[in-house]
Structures are given as structure tokens and as C-alpha cells.
Design a protein around this motif. Structure first.
Motif, PDB file in Angstrom:
ATOM      1  N   LEU A 221       8.410  -7.634 -33.664  1.00 67.66           N
ATOM      2  CA  LEU A 221       7.547  -8.806 -33.546  1.00 67.66           C
ATOM      3  C   LEU A 221       8.376 -10.043 -33.176  1.00 67.66           C
ATOM      4  CD1 LEU A 221       5.157  -8.264 -36.591  1.00 67.66           C
ATOM      5  CD2 LEU A 221       4.516  -8.170 -34.178  1.00 67.66           C
ATOM      6  N   LYS A 222       9.555 -10.162 -33.760  1.00 72.61           N
ATOM      7  CA  LYS A 222      10.439 -11.270 -33.419  1.00 72.61           C
ATOM      8  C   LYS A 222      10.926 -11.150 -31.979  1.00 72.61           C
ATOM      9  CE  LYS A 222      12.071 -11.621 -38.203  1.00 72.61           C
ATOM     10  NZ  LYS A 222      13.227 -11.431 -39.104  1.00 72.61           N
ATOM     11  N   LEU A 223      11.244  -9.917 -31.560  1.00 68.77           N
ATOM     12  CA  LEU A 223      11.669  -9.699 -30.177  1.00 68.77           C
ATOM     13  C   LEU A 223      10.565 -10.096 -29.205  1.00 68.77           C
ATOM     14  CD1 LEU A 223      13.745  -8.609 -28.132  1.00 68.77           C
ATOM     15  CD2 LEU A 223      12.726  -6.331 -28.460  1.00 68.77           C
ATOM     16  N   LYS A 224       9.335  -9.711 -29.514  1.00 64.01           N
ATOM     17  CA  LYS A 224       8.214 -10.072 -28.643  1.00 64.01           C
ATOM     18  C   LYS A 224       8.009 -11.584 -28.602  1.00 64.01           C
ATOM     19  CE  LYS A 224       3.589  -8.595 -27.336  1.00 64.01           C
ATOM     20  NZ  LYS A 224       3.221  -9.895 -26.759  1.00 64.01           N
ATOM     21  N   ARG A 225       8.278 -12.236 -29.726  1.00 61.44           N
ATOM     22  CA  ARG A 225       8.198 -13.694 -29.758  1.00 61.44           C
ATOM     23  C   ARG A 225       9.159 -14.305 -28.737  1.00 61.44           C
ATOM     24  NH1 ARG A 225      10.129 -16.215 -35.193  1.00 61.44           N
ATOM     25  NH2 ARG A 225       8.609 -14.727 -36.049  1.00 61.44           N
ATOM     26  N   LEU A 226      10.364 -13.743 -28.648  1.00 59.51           N
ATOM     27  CA  LEU A 226      11.341 -14.226 -27.677  1.00 59.51           C
ATOM     28  C   LEU A 226      10.881 -13.948 -26.248  1.00 59.51           C
ATOM     29  CD1 LEU A 226      14.702 -13.117 -29.357  1.00 59.51           C
ATOM     30  CD2 LEU A 226      13.723 -15.413 -29.316  1.00 59.51           C
ATOM     31  N   VAL A 227      10.362 -12.733 -26.014  1.00 62.93           N
ATOM     32  CA  VAL A 227       9.892 -12.384 -24.669  1.00 62.93           C
ATOM     33  C   VAL A 227       8.756 -13.312 -24.249  1.00 62.93           C
ATOM     34  CG1 VAL A 227       8.786 -10.596 -23.264  1.00 62.93           C
ATOM     35  CG2 VAL A 227      10.612  -9.970 -24.854  1.00 62.93           C
ATOM     36  N   ASP A 228       7.766 -13.456 -25.122  1.00 62.28           N
ATOM     37  CA  ASP A 228       6.601 -14.276 -24.785  1.00 62.28           C
ATOM     38  C   ASP A 228       6.980 -15.742 -24.582  1.00 62.28           C
ATOM     39  OD1 ASP A 228       5.080 -12.012 -24.999  1.00 62.28           O
ATOM     40  OD2 ASP A 228       4.223 -12.504 -26.957  1.00 62.28           O
ATOM     41  N   GLY A 229       8.040 -16.191 -25.241  1.00 64.60           N
ATOM     42  CA  GLY A 229       8.477 -17.572 -25.105  1.00 64.60           C
ATOM     43  C   GLY A 229       9.375 -17.816 -23.911  1.00 64.60           C
ATOM     44  N   GLY A 230       9.684 -16.764 -23.137  1.00 64.32           N
ATOM     45  CA  GLY A 230      10.522 -16.929 -21.952  1.00 64.32           C
ATOM     46  C   GLY A 230      11.994 -17.091 -22.246  1.00 64.32           C
ATOM     47  N   PHE A 231      12.424 -16.693 -23.449  1.00 65.42           N
ATOM     48  CA  PHE A 231      13.811 -16.907 -23.853  1.00 65.42           C
ATOM     49  C   PHE A 231      14.806 -16.224 -22.918  1.00 65.42           C
ATOM     50  CE2 PHE A 231      17.426 -14.916 -26.056  1.00 65.42           C
ATOM     51  CZ  PHE A 231      18.137 -16.039 -26.433  1.00 65.42           C
ATOM     52  N   PHE A 232      14.487 -15.042 -22.436  1.00 63.52           N
ATOM     53  CA  PHE A 232      15.465 -14.224 -21.711  1.00 63.52           C
ATOM     54  C   PHE A 232      15.661 -14.649 -20.260  1.00 63.52           C
ATOM     55  CE2 PHE A 232      13.905 -11.454 -25.107  1.00 63.52           C
ATOM     56  CZ  PHE A 232      15.096 -11.058 -25.670  1.00 63.52           C
ATOM     57  N   GLY A 233      14.759 -15.489 -19.726  1.00 62.49           N
ATOM     58  CA  GLY A 233      14.788 -15.712 -18.296  1.00 62.49           C
ATOM     59  C   GLY A 233      14.313 -14.456 -17.611  1.00 62.49           C
ATOM     60  N   ARG A 234      15.059 -13.971 -16.615  1.00 61.16           N
ATOM     61  CA  ARG A 234      14.722 -12.696 -15.983  1.00 61.16           C
ATOM     62  C   ARG A 234      15.377 -11.570 -16.771  1.00 61.16           C
ATOM     63  NH1 ARG A 234      17.157  -9.617 -11.916  1.00 61.16           N
ATOM     64  NH2 ARG A 234      18.651 -11.311 -11.491  1.00 61.16           N
ATOM     65  N   ILE A 235      14.564 -10.673 -17.320  1.00 54.15           N
ATOM     66  CA  ILE A 235      15.110  -9.567 -18.106  1.00 54.15           C
ATOM     67  C   ILE A 235      15.785  -8.562 -17.177  1.00 54.15           C
ATOM     68  CG2 ILE A 235      14.539  -7.626 -19.624  1.00 54.15           C
ATOM     69  CD1 ILE A 235      12.326  -9.311 -20.823  1.00 54.15           C
ATOM     70  N   LEU A 236      16.990  -8.180 -17.534  1.00 57.00           N
ATOM     71  CA  LEU A 236      17.793  -7.274 -16.715  1.00 57.00           C
ATOM     72  C   LEU A 236      17.758  -5.838 -17.228  1.00 57.00           C
ATOM     73  CD1 LEU A 236      20.940  -9.586 -16.403  1.00 57.00           C
ATOM     74  CD2 LEU A 236      18.971  -9.461 -14.843  1.00 57.00           C
ATOM     75  N   SER A 237      17.935  -5.681 -18.533  1.00 54.59           N
ATOM     76  CA  SER A 237      18.087  -4.328 -19.060  1.00 54.59           C
ATOM     77  C   SER A 237      17.719  -4.272 -20.536  1.00 54.59           C
ATOM     78  CB  SER A 237      19.530  -3.829 -18.879  1.00 54.59           C
ATOM     79  OG  SER A 237      20.428  -4.628 -19.634  1.00 54.59           O
ATOM     80  N   VAL A 238      17.445  -3.037 -20.988  1.00 50.95           N
ATOM     81  CA  VAL A 238      17.182  -2.737 -22.395  1.00 50.95           C
ATOM     82  C   VAL A 238      18.033  -1.540 -22.765  1.00 50.95           C
ATOM     83  CG1 VAL A 238      15.446  -2.107 -24.112  1.00 50.95           C
ATOM     84  CG2 VAL A 238      14.789  -3.517 -22.130  1.00 50.95           C
TER      85      VAL A 238
END
Length: 383
Positions: A149-166
Motif C-alpha cells: 500500500l505504501k509502494l502504491k502511494r509512491l507510484v500514484d504520487g509520481g515519486f519514481f518519475g519514469r519507472i524502469l524496472s522491478v
């Protein structure tokens, strides 16, 4: 407040997952809090109707938790006057027919994953439920874990910029059963009984990747049976015929690469039993079951490779923790509450049998990829 009772037929509740997570930590926990407040002056009271093969086990469970309804007959359970929902936590190989019977009886469906043994069968269940007009859902519990849920919070908030990899690491050492008892049932290691790492975990990775990062578009998988012989619950040696480890590479929409290792033959050297690292142009994060730590672009250190000198940087201390900022309940219980609201009030609910079929599809493609040694596209599913 007025109390509304809703009967829930619980099949497979004598098993570990059905008992601990779904009965005790979900439905009985809802009862312990006084029921589910529907917000309209009414409280929903779940009434479990236990069903399974062992009369002795069912009776013992009912007495332990002061439950009034149990039977070894699925037909009898579905015909119970209180029964509105059917829940399935049985072995995968017997799940499909039981769900079909419940749909035919007009019951709403909530089930553990995988929803069936094949994508075609899973799609049929989704179609039958839709045609019958019954509410339906598949357990996707990891979406409700605090760390994710915390990770999704970061994704939804645009924290990562362009996501490269998982990158994901999951698993632990499951004892072979000889000098220490195995902490998972023996059927998990027999393909003929529906066991196997890919069938168990790829449905999870499908909804985690789809729901938090981006839709899965292709898969390449390699499997292994690292421990070829194990000892079962009766002390009998048996041949492990299912994969106990799976190494998957997934291409996600937008060119994101995800790599997830899953193994029952790995010793844990990480903070939690599952961890996902997401790297993006603006920052990175590592999420587990409970916690999620992050590192922003502005605070990223500058490591220098020098094998001639000892490492002096404490890399773990260079990350920050995502704060809780909320009270996190049991993930299984949260999804149960959402499904119950959906059944009674018609509230929105997205984790249906069609979503469950996507997990079965990825598992089937992963097994096929491992057999054929090649990358396979993941096509869109349609009923």
C-alpha cells in the motif's frame, strides 16, 4: 443499529489458509469488532457455514469458535436458508466444480487463487458468474499489505518519475520433512495434486504488477525442482514432481522490466520474506510485507567500485522509511470487508473472477515458457 445476518459457506476451512486467514483473522475478526458497519444504520454480521470432508475437524472447529453451522455436504451447505455467499479455499483441482455448483445455486462467489487449473476453465467460471448475475471475487490479498500500500502511494504520487524496472525476491527454506517437519503441506510439491511454485505464485505476481506498476505484456520463466525428494505428513518419502522454484522475467506496459525470483529452497537474507525493489528516473523504493523505504534522486549516493578497499558506506542507512500515516488492518480481512459491502450495497469492486483468470493465464504461460525455453506474449483475455 439493526443487524443483518449473511451466511457464508466456507469450503476448505480446515486447511491452513482457509482457517487462519479467512475464518479466524477475517470473518471472526469482523464479528469480534461487532460486525461490519454499512454506514446506513445497519451492521452486517457474517455467519460462517463450515463445509469440508472431515466431520471430526469441522465439529472441533465449530466447538472451538462457538459456530452453529457445519456439514460435510456441499449441497446441504448451499441449501442452508442463511447461505448467500460461497467461499472456496480447497485444493485447486476440486475448486472449479464446487464453484460451478455454487453459481448454479445462485450464490455470490468469493474464492482463493488460482481460481481454476487452466485459463479456459477460469474464464468459464467468470462467464458463468456474469451470466448468473452473482457478485464474484478472487482473493488478491497482497494488494492490501501495508508495504505494498505504501509502494502504491509512491507510484500514484509520481515519486519514481519514469519507472524502469522491478526486482522481486520471495521465499524461504521449506524443510524437507525428514529431520524437521515441513512448514507447508506435501501436496504443494506434487504436480498431480495441483502443486508447484508457478501455479502458486504467478497469479500473485500478476495482480501485484498489474495493480501497482503496469500491466504484464510478456513472460519468460525458468523452473526448477531443487529438492527432488521430500517426506510427507505421515513420515513417508515421496518424489517431488512440482517446481519448487521459479525465476521469471516479465515485460510490463511502457517498457518496464520486472524480474521476480520465487523459491521454497532459499535461505532468507533480506528484511522480509518478500521484497520488491522499484527503480525509476527520480527515485527508488524497496517494499516488503510491512515496510517500504525509499531513496530520492537528490539523496542518491555515489558509490565507487574499488575491490582493493573495504566498503565503508552503510547503504541501508541511506534510505528513508515511508511513514504509516494510517492504521493497517489484516489484508485478507480488508478484502473480505470490501467484498461483503459489494454484495450487500452494490459498491464498486474490481477484483472479480475475470481478474482471477488473468493470474491463471500468467501461470499457464509461465509453465509453457519454462517448457519451451522462450518468451511468450500475454494476450488480453475476453470472456
Amino acid at each position: 443499529m439493526a443487524r443483518r445476518v449473511i451466511g457464508i459457506v466456507m469450503n476448505g476451512v480446515t486447511g491452513r489458509m482457509g482457517y487462519r486467514q479467512h475464518l479466524v483473522r477475517s470473518l471472526l475478526a469482523i464479528r469480534a469488532q461487532g460486525g461490519l458497519d454499512l454506514g446506513n444504520g445497519e451492521v452486517l454480521w457474517p455467519e460462517p457455514i463450515l463445509v469440508g470432508r472431515s466431520e471430526r475437524k469441522l465439529k472441533e472447529l465449530a466447538e472451538r469458535h462457538d459456530l452453529a453451522h457445519w456439514t460435510t455436504s456441499l449441497d446441504e451447505a448451499l441449501a442452508h436458508p442463511l447461505a448467500e455467499i460461497y467461499f472456496d479455499a480447497q485444493l485447486t483441482q476440486v475448486r472449479e466444480q464446487a464453484i460451478r455448483k455454487a453459481i448454479a445455486a445462485g450464490k455470490h462467489i468469493y474464492t482463493e487463487k488460482p481460481t481454476a487449473e487452466s485459463p479456459d476453465a477460469a474464464l468459464v467460471l467468470a462467464r458463468l458468474a456474469r451470466e448468473a448475475g452473482v457478485c464474484n471475487g478472487a482473493v488478491q490479498d497482497k494488494l492490501f499489505l501495508p508495504g505494498l500500500l505504501k509502494l502504491k502511494r509512491l507510484v500514484d504520487g509520481g515519486f519514481f518519475g519514469r519507472i524502469l524496472s522491478v526486482r522481486g525476491e520471495f521465499g524461504y527454506w521449506v524443510f524437507e520433512g525428514d529431520w524437521q517437519d515441513a512448514q507447508r503441506p506435501s501436496w504443494n510439491y506434487r504436480a498431480e495434486d495441483g502443486g508447484g511454485m508457478i501455479l502458486d505464485m504467478f497469479p500473485h505476481w500478476r495482480y501485484v504488477l498489474d495493480g501497482i506498476i503496469a500491466p504484464v505484456r510478456s513472460v519468460y520463466a525458468h523452473t526448477a525442482t531443487h529438492i527432488p525428494q521430500r517426506v510427507d505428513e505421515q513420515g513417508q518419502t515421496y518424489k517431488a514432481t512440482a517446481d519448487d522454484a521459479a525465476y521469471g522475467i516479465f515485460e510490463l506496459e511502457g517498457g518496464i522490466t520486472a524480474q521476480i525470483n520465487s523459491s521454497w529452497a532459499v535461505r532468507v537474507d533480506r528484511d522480509e520474506l518478500v521484497e520488491f525493489q522499484v527503480d525509476g528516473t527520480e527515485g527508488s523504493a524497496v517494499a516488503g510485507l510491512r515496510n517500504c523505504r525509499f531513496q530520492h534522486r537528490a539523496s542518491t549516493p555515489k558509490p565507487v567500485w574499488n575491490p582493493d578497499l573495504p566498503v565503508t558506506d552503510s547503504f541501508r542507512t541511506q534510505w528513508q522509511q515511508v511513514p504509516d500515516n494510517a492504521e493497517f488492518d489484516n489484508g485478507f480481512k480488508i478484502q473480505w470487508e470490501l467484498f461483503l459491502r459489494h454484495v450487500v450495497t452494490g459498491s464498486e469492486y474490481q477484483w472479480d473472477l475475470m481478474e482471477g483468470a488473468k493470474g491463471v493465464q500468467l501461470a499457464e504461460l509461465g509453465l509453457r515458457s519454462a517448457r519451451e525455453g522462450r518468451r511468450l506474449d500475454v494476450p488480453e483475455l475476453e470472456i
